[in-house]
Design an enzyme around this catalytic site. Structure first.
Site, mmCIF file in Angstrom:
data_model
loop_
_atom_site.group_PDB
_atom_site.id
_atom_site.type_symbol
_atom_site.label_atom_id
_atom_site.label_comp_id
_atom_site.label_asym_id
_atom_site.label_seq_id
_atom_site.Cartn_x
_atom_site.Cartn_y
_atom_site.Cartn_z
ATOM 1 N N TYR A 152 0.841 -1.199 0.000
ATOM 2 C CA TYR A 152 0.000 0.000 0.000
ATOM 3 C C TYR A 152 0.878 1.252 0.000
ATOM 4 O O TYR A 152 1.717 1.439 0.889
ATOM 5 C CB TYR A 152 -0.920 0.032 1.224
ATOM 6 C CG TYR A 152 -1.970 -1.064 1.265
ATOM 7 C CD1 TYR A 152 -2.246 -1.869 0.156
ATOM 8 C CD2 TYR A 152 -2.697 -1.298 2.424
ATOM 9 C CE1 TYR A 152 -3.205 -2.869 0.212
ATOM 10 C CE2 TYR A 152 -3.673 -2.294 2.484
ATOM 11 C CZ TYR A 152 -3.919 -3.083 1.369
ATOM 12 O OH TYR A 152 -4.861 -4.067 1.434
ATOM 13 N N PRO A 181 -16.673 -3.128 1.842
ATOM 14 C CA PRO A 181 -18.087 -3.407 2.125
ATOM 15 C C PRO A 181 -19.016 -2.321 1.584
ATOM 16 O O PRO A 181 -20.209 -2.567 1.385
ATOM 17 C CB PRO A 181 -18.137 -3.452 3.658
ATOM 18 C CG PRO A 181 -16.994 -2.597 4.106
ATOM 19 C CD PRO A 181 -15.912 -2.850 3.086
ATOM 20 N N ASN A 228 -19.435 5.245 10.409
ATOM 21 C CA ASN A 228 -19.519 3.866 9.916
ATOM 22 C C ASN A 228 -19.437 2.824 11.017
ATOM 23 O O ASN A 228 -19.973 1.716 10.867
ATOM 24 C CB ASN A 228 -18.437 3.622 8.865
ATOM 25 C CG ASN A 228 -18.717 4.365 7.574
ATOM 26 O OD1 ASN A 228 -19.839 4.810 7.331
ATOM 27 N ND2 ASN A 228 -17.703 4.524 6.739
#
Length: 327
Positions: free
Chosen positions: A54, A207, A295
């Protein structure tokens, strides 16, 4: 925050975990990344996922600095190995012993820790004997540098083979990390049953389908400025396949369902993946702290059968189920 066990192991993870793919070290400045990590900690998230690839190793370094000073025993830190992070030499990628051992040591340095809780094979390596890969993982476990091992985006047959080797080597193989959302359900028919047999859980990424399931992308309109769909560093290419008007129109029809259960669109999407009993944790990313705060409210939510049926009816024909797309 609620917690679940990973597979049949003794390791508990937060239902919502924090991941920094695309964001830390690339899309988000370090000060903002630290603020997002602090918001995650304040919300009760204890599980943090990253990978050496990453932002070409920068994401691990940013996460390590952001978590510095936290009680190490109170965190679960995950990273991954497979993709190249060096200048592109013959041993700079894959799941050969040399690359695994060297990558693990480098990840520990960047993360500022003596061990990672979970070390994951970021993809399956068709060029290296699986026995070599799992023996290298086993040696890291026995050296105390890795507590548990996992994989990411492996198909059902690969998971079964890995589980058999892990049993022979007596190492704790406990997780798979696949993409999973209302719009991407390819793990349900084969990967999940194979994982249940092997005693492992899913730690799912995307998700919210890279933000598509928040409803912010509108049919017939350009993506909002500053959104992932405009990020030239990786997010734009990944999300483009979902930005079709037929998909976006159906996503807009989820709004009344979210309102019915008192959730935002993003919270509904995260809660949806957590209804799958084989899912131990849903990874969320963030560019702003308030996204984390909102979230995490999906943790502990139970969606009734009629709500799930409504979602399926709205999205019928728009979600992918082909198991051959796993891995």
């Amino acid at each position: 925050m609620e917690f679940r066990r990973l597979g049949r192991s003794g390791l508990s993870v937060s239902e919502i975990s924090y991941g920094n793919w695309i964001t830390h070290g690339s899309q988000v400045e370090e000060e903002q990344a630290h603020a997002c990590v602090k918001a995650a900690l304040d919300a009760g998230i204890t599980t943090f996922d990253t990978a050496d690839v990453y932002a070409n190793t920068r994401a691990e370094s940013v996460l390590g600095r952001a978590l510095a000073g936290q009680r190490r025993e109170s965190l679960e830190i995950f990273t991954k190995v497979f993709w190249p992070t060096g200048p592109g030499g013959p041993n700079d990628r894959g799941l050969g012993r040399k690359h695994i051992i060297e990558s693990a040591n480098a990840s520990l340095t960047r993360l500022g820790t003596d061990y990672v809780d979970l070390y994951q094979a970021h993809r399956f390596d068709h060029q290296v004997p699986l026995e070599e890969t799992f023996l290298a993982f086993a040696d890291l476990v026995r050296a105390g540098k890795v507590l548990y091992i996992g994989v990411s985006e492996w198909n059902a047959e690969q998971i079964a083979r890995g589980a058999e080797l892990a049993r022979e080597l007596r190492v704790p193989f406990i997780s798979n990390q696949p993409q999973y959302s209302m719009l991407w359900r390819v793990i349900e028919s084969e990967v999940v049953p194979a994982s249940e047999t092997a005693g492992i859980s899913q730690i799912v990424w995307s998700p919210i389908a890279q933000g598509v399931l928040t409803g912010k992308y509108l049919p017939g309109q350009p993506p909002p400025a500053g959104s992932r769909a405009t990020d030239e560093q990786g997010g734009k290419n990944f999300i483009s396949r979902l930005l079709r008007d037929d998909v976006l129109e159906k996503v807009q029809q989820l709004k009344p369902i979210a309102e019915e259960v008192g959730l935002s669109m993003a919270q509904l999407a995260v809660a949806w993946v957590l209804q799958n009993k084989n899912v131990a944790s849903a990874i969320i990313g963030a560019t702003r702290p308030e996204q984390v705060t909102e979230n995490v409210k999906a943790a502990g939510v139970t969606l009734d059968a009629h709500v799930l049926a409504k979602i399926d009816k709205v999205l019928d024909g728009s979600y992918e189920t082909d198991p051959s797309l796993s891995g």
